[in-house]
Design a protein around this motif. Sequence first.
Motif, short mmCIF file in Angstrom:
data_model
loop_
_atom_site.label_atom_id
_atom_site.label_comp_id
_atom_site.label_asym_id
_atom_site.label_seq_id
_atom_site.Cartn_x
_atom_site.Cartn_y
_atom_site.Cartn_z
N THR A 49 6.49 0.84 -10.59
CA THR A 49 5.16 1.28 -11.02
C THR A 49 4.79 0.64 -12.35
O THR A 49 3.69 0.07 -12.49
N GLN A 84 4.25 -3.15 -11.91
CA GLN A 84 3.00 -3.47 -11.23
C GLN A 84 1.78 -3.20 -12.10
O GLN A 84 0.82 -3.96 -12.09
N GLU A 85 1.81 -2.12 -12.83
CA GLU A 85 0.62 -1.70 -13.56
C GLU A 85 0.59 -2.18 -15.00
O GLU A 85 -0.44 -2.63 -15.47
N GLU A 103 0.83 -1.20 0.00
CA GLU A 103 0.00 0.00 0.00
C GLU A 103 0.87 1.26 0.00
O GLU A 103 0.58 2.22 -0.72
N ARG A 132 2.24 1.75 -3.42
CA ARG A 132 1.20 2.28 -4.32
C ARG A 132 0.95 3.76 -4.08
O ARG A 132 0.72 4.52 -5.04
N THR A 184 1.43 6.54 -6.93
CA THR A 184 0.38 7.50 -7.28
C THR A 184 0.90 8.92 -7.20
O THR A 184 0.62 9.75 -8.08
#
Length: 187
Positions: A57, A60-61, A6, A9, A13
Amino acid sequence: MKNSIETKRILATSLKELMKTKSLEKISIRELTDNADVNRQTFYYHFEDIYDLLKWTFQQEALQLLAAHESVNVWQEGLLQLFHYLDENREFSTCALRSLGRSHLKRFFYTDIYNIIGRVVSEFGEKLHAPKDYMSFLTHFFTVSLASLVESWLMGEMDETPEKLIEMIDLFIQDQLRGSKLRIEQQ
């Protein structure tokens, strides 16, 4: 573990938000952590630097979209999802490309994409009884070609829809594999 993911993330973001308005090299760790409302130690606990966060990032995405669809029968769906991800995150993606340049992005993603494409090519290669060095060459060729194509599309050099691009990529790969099959059969 859940808190760690978390926190990563939240930092990702924050990075994406900041990259909408400035280049990666102009974003400081202080600015990033202030925007994420975490301290600098927290950032360094999870990442070595901003480039490490950027790589995480994308992995993961974006790369998970391809990894989830890596077999011969569904890789196109993964690639379509990747194109849609890049389109939805165009500011972030183009900023990363402009800030890092092609060589850095290649270093970040080459192994991941190579492994995914390699499994697809290997499935075809086994059916054709093709030599391993040829399959390795095809995997490298398709990996580099795909990366360049995605980059060109992302930078607005191509107007085709993701669906049309995938259709053309699939046709190209099928043509290459059919040609390989014919060549091997004639030997």
